[in-house]
Design an enzyme around this catalytic site. Structure first.
Site, PDB file in Angstrom:
ATOM      1  N   MET A  30     -41.612 -33.069   7.351  1.00 43.04           N
ATOM      2  CA  MET A  30     -41.603 -32.678   5.936  1.00 43.04           C
ATOM      3  C   MET A  30     -41.876 -31.185   5.793  1.00 43.04           C
ATOM      4  O   MET A  30     -42.208 -30.697   4.709  1.00 43.04           O
ATOM      5  CB  MET A  30     -42.635 -33.488   5.152  1.00 43.04           C
ATOM      6  CG  MET A  30     -42.325 -34.981   5.176  1.00 43.04           C
ATOM      7  SD  MET A  30     -42.997 -35.873   3.789  1.00 43.04           S
ATOM      8  CE  MET A  30     -44.743 -35.580   4.007  1.00 43.04           C
ATOM      9  N   GLY A  31     -41.759 -30.452   6.897  1.00 41.59           N
ATOM     10  CA  GLY A  31     -41.936 -29.004   6.830  1.00 41.59           C
ATOM     11  C   GLY A  31     -43.400 -28.593   6.829  1.00 41.59           C
ATOM     12  O   GLY A  31     -44.276 -29.381   7.184  1.00 41.59           O
ATOM     13  N   GLY A  36     -48.578 -28.879  15.925  1.00 40.24           N
ATOM     14  CA  GLY A  36     -48.304 -30.296  16.228  1.00 40.24           C
ATOM     15  C   GLY A  36     -46.817 -30.586  16.108  1.00 40.24           C
ATOM     16  O   GLY A  36     -46.212 -31.208  17.000  1.00 40.24           O
ATOM     17  N   HIS A  37     -46.203 -30.120  15.026  1.00 44.31           N
ATOM     18  CA  HIS A  37     -44.758 -30.302  14.870  1.00 44.31           C
ATOM     19  C   HIS A  37     -44.009 -29.596  16.002  1.00 44.31           C
ATOM     20  O   HIS A  37     -43.043 -30.133  16.558  1.00 44.31           O
ATOM     21  CB  HIS A  37     -44.275 -29.694  13.540  1.00 44.31           C
ATOM     22  CG  HIS A  37     -44.840 -30.325  12.301  1.00 44.31           C
ATOM     23  ND1 HIS A  37     -45.708 -29.667  11.476  1.00 44.31           N
ATOM     24  CD2 HIS A  37     -44.637 -31.537  11.740  1.00 44.31           C
ATOM     25  CE1 HIS A  37     -46.015 -30.447  10.443  1.00 44.31           C
ATOM     26  NE2 HIS A  37     -45.388 -31.591  10.583  1.00 44.31           N
ATOM     27  N   GLY A 147     -44.913 -38.265  16.071  1.00 45.50           N
ATOM     28  CA  GLY A 147     -46.259 -37.947  16.535  1.00 45.50           C
ATOM     29  C   GLY A 147     -47.199 -39.152  16.478  1.00 45.50           C
ATOM     30  O   GLY A 147     -47.177 -39.926  15.511  1.00 45.50           O
ATOM     31  N   ASP A 150     -49.520 -40.187  13.416  1.00 42.99           N
ATOM     32  CA  ASP A 150     -49.188 -41.218  12.425  1.00 42.99           C
ATOM     33  C   ASP A 150     -48.876 -42.511  13.184  1.00 42.99           C
ATOM     34  O   ASP A 150     -47.713 -42.919  13.297  1.00 42.99           O
ATOM     35  CB  ASP A 150     -48.015 -40.759  11.562  1.00 42.99           C
ATOM     36  CG  ASP A 150     -48.365 -39.518  10.761  1.00 42.99           C
ATOM     37  OD1 ASP A 150     -48.950 -39.655   9.685  1.00 42.99           O
ATOM     38  OD2 ASP A 150     -48.093 -38.395  11.241  1.00 42.99           O
ATOM     39  N   GLN A 153     -46.954 -45.289  11.475  1.00 40.83           N
ATOM     40  CA  GLN A 153     -45.553 -44.880  11.281  1.00 40.83           C
ATOM     41  C   GLN A 153     -44.762 -45.111  12.570  1.00 40.83           C
ATOM     42  O   GLN A 153     -43.647 -45.629  12.533  1.00 40.83           O
ATOM     43  CB  GLN A 153     -45.498 -43.405  10.872  1.00 40.83           C
ATOM     44  CG  GLN A 153     -44.117 -42.810  10.837  1.00 40.83           C
ATOM     45  CD  GLN A 153     -44.117 -41.432  10.190  1.00 40.83           C
ATOM     46  OE1 GLN A 153     -44.126 -41.316   8.974  1.00 40.83           O
ATOM     47  NE2 GLN A 153     -44.118 -40.396  10.999  1.00 40.83           N
ATOM     48  N   SER A 185     -52.747 -31.003  10.648  1.00 40.53           N
ATOM     49  CA  SER A 185     -52.033 -31.696   9.568  1.00 40.53           C
ATOM     50  C   SER A 185     -51.637 -30.668   8.519  1.00 40.53           C
ATOM     51  O   SER A 185     -52.388 -29.718   8.258  1.00 40.53           O
ATOM     52  CB  SER A 185     -52.946 -32.755   8.937  1.00 40.53           C
ATOM     53  OG  SER A 185     -52.449 -33.120   7.665  1.00 40.53           O
ATOM     54  N   SER A 186     -50.470 -30.874   7.920  1.00 39.32           N
ATOM     55  CA  SER A 186     -50.039 -29.963   6.848  1.00 39.32           C
ATOM     56  C   SER A 186     -51.024 -30.008   5.689  1.00 39.32           C
ATOM     57  O   SER A 186     -51.106 -29.068   4.907  1.00 39.32           O
ATOM     58  CB  SER A 186     -48.650 -30.344   6.362  1.00 39.32           C
ATOM     59  OG  SER A 186     -47.768 -30.452   7.440  1.00 39.32           O
TER      60      SER A 186
HETATM   61  P1  AMP Z   1     -44.957 -34.736   8.695  1.00 42.53           P
HETATM   62  O1  AMP Z   1     -44.304 -33.412   8.492  1.00 42.53           O
HETATM   63  O2  AMP Z   1     -46.389 -34.782   8.322  1.00 42.53           O
HETATM   64  O3  AMP Z   1     -44.134 -35.882   8.140  1.00 42.53           O
HETATM   65  O4  AMP Z   1     -44.959 -34.966  10.266  1.00 42.53           O
HETATM   66  C1  AMP Z   1     -43.774 -34.887  11.018  1.00 42.53           C
HETATM   67  C2  AMP Z   1     -44.036 -35.397  12.414  1.00 42.53           C
HETATM   68  O5  AMP Z   1     -45.037 -34.593  13.018  1.00 42.53           O
HETATM   69  C3  AMP Z   1     -44.552 -36.839  12.431  1.00 42.53           C
HETATM   70  O6  AMP Z   1     -43.929 -37.544  13.492  1.00 42.53           O
HETATM   71  C4  AMP Z   1     -46.014 -36.656  12.671  1.00 42.53           C
HETATM   72  O7  AMP Z   1     -46.628 -37.755  13.319  1.00 42.53           O
HETATM   73  C5  AMP Z   1     -46.021 -35.428  13.567  1.00 42.53           C
HETATM   74  N1  AMP Z   1     -47.343 -34.771  13.548  1.00 42.53           N
HETATM   75  C6  AMP Z   1     -48.082 -34.445  12.459  1.00 42.53           C
HETATM   76  N2  AMP Z   1     -49.269 -33.924  12.831  1.00 42.53           N
HETATM   77  C7  AMP Z   1     -49.278 -33.923  14.190  1.00 42.53           C
HETATM   78  C8  AMP Z   1     -50.227 -33.518  15.172  1.00 42.53           C
HETATM   79  N3  AMP Z   1     -51.417 -33.017  14.849  1.00 42.53           N
HETATM   80  N4  AMP Z   1     -49.897 -33.679  16.480  1.00 42.53           N
HETATM   81  C9  AMP Z   1     -48.683 -34.192  16.835  1.00 42.53           C
HETATM   82  N5  AMP Z   1     -47.746 -34.602  15.960  1.00 42.53           N
HETATM   83  C10 AMP Z   1     -48.045 -34.462  14.646  1.00 42.53           C
END
Ligand code: AMP
Length: 280
Positions: A30-31, A36-37, A147, A150, A153, A185-186
């Protein structure tokens, strides 16, 4: 590096790659990208000829009272991070490309999605599975990276892939943390300095559970009680759930199943909702 914003262009690009016998890796996000991303993109780069990062703040996975409108959007910086990590394409469609007027077909995983996050966010996973199924059809990846952060998910997506026969390998990348333990986390940017400090109780609670298991503890009730106790010492934290569940089925466990159990935590840090988990 290409930035594609139209569904038909993305489909044409993916078809071209398939015709050339090239493999595609997809990283759905989601940007507001953080390290992590980026670690997910790196994992995809090692597994596919062409890596597509999708950037789409998916309205369908937010309930009306959630943070959809204020969710951070910073495409330019995101594109630079994707490029530096070795991605070839950023797919960043506007919402009306994904949900055209009159959109009425949803993908629902109806079992695993009901527990944990599903209790307080009953339509969340319907939004996730719908958009991920659409991204799979549009980007046609051979491999997609998600990741462990989640964990539910991951379990829901794996179930959808199995149930609906998507021929896509799902790769799960480990949770990246700050040096003090806080999972990236975002949403961490919503935290004030003092809230962020208190939010460290989440990873402390999870690490304590790991320590207890390493010391021989197997019982879920004792692990959950200790983690809840650690979180409960912070007046600004409100626990949504602390649970030991099977990593694949998300069903509660009485005892640790080594390597297949997840201690999952969700809390409100005042008005910021945070989740984290650890594999035990
Ligand atoms: P999001 O943008 O929050 O939807 O996350 C996009 C992807 O990044 C998802 O697969 C998340 O699980 C992964 N993600 C988010 N935070 C982390 C993190 N701290 N470490 C690894 N992957 C992450």
């Amino acid at each position: 590096m290409q930035i594609i914003t139209s569904v038909s262009k993305m489909q044409a690009f993916a078809s071209g790659l398939h015709a050339q016998g090239k493999t595609i890796g997809l990283v759905p996000t989601m940007g507001a990208l953080h390290a992590g991303h980026v670690s997910l993109v790196t994992a995809a780069v090692g597994r596919a000829d062409c890596v597509v990062v999708s950037i789409f703040v998916n309205p369908a996975q937010f309930s009306p009272n959630e943070d959809f409108n204020k969710y951070p959007r910073e495409l330019e910086a995101d594109v630079a991070k994707c490029e530096a990590a070795g991605a070839q394409v950023v797919f960043a469609p506007p919402a009306d490309q994904i949900y055209s007027k009159g959109f009425s077909t949803f993908v629902c995983e109806d079992s695993l999605a009901r527990s944990l996050e599903g209790v307080s966010r009953p339509t969340h996973f319907r939004g996730v599975t719908t958009v991920v199924a659409k991204l799979f059809n549009i980007c046609r990846p051979h491999v997609a990276v998600f990741g462990q952060k989640d964990a539910q998910q991951v379990a829901v997506i794996k179930k959808m892939v199995a149930d609906l026969n998507f021929a896509i390998e799902i790769v799960v990348a480990p949770t990246l943390r700050e040096s003090d333990g806080l999972a990236l986390s975002s949403r961490n940017r919503y935290l004030s300095t003092s809230q962020r400090l208190e939010a460290l109780a989440i990873s402390r609670a999870l690490f304590k559970a790991r320590e207890m298991v390493e010391g021989g503890e197997r019982r879920s009730d004792r692990l959950v009680a200790e983690a809840t106790h650690i979180l409960g010492q912070h007046r600004r934290i409100r626990v949504i759930y602390v649970s030991l569940v099977d990593a694949d089925t998300m069903e509660p466990l009485r005892e640790v199943k080594t390597g297949h159990s997840i201690m999952a935590v969700a809390v409100w840090m005042e008005d910021v909702r945070l989740i984290d988990n650890i594999i035990l």
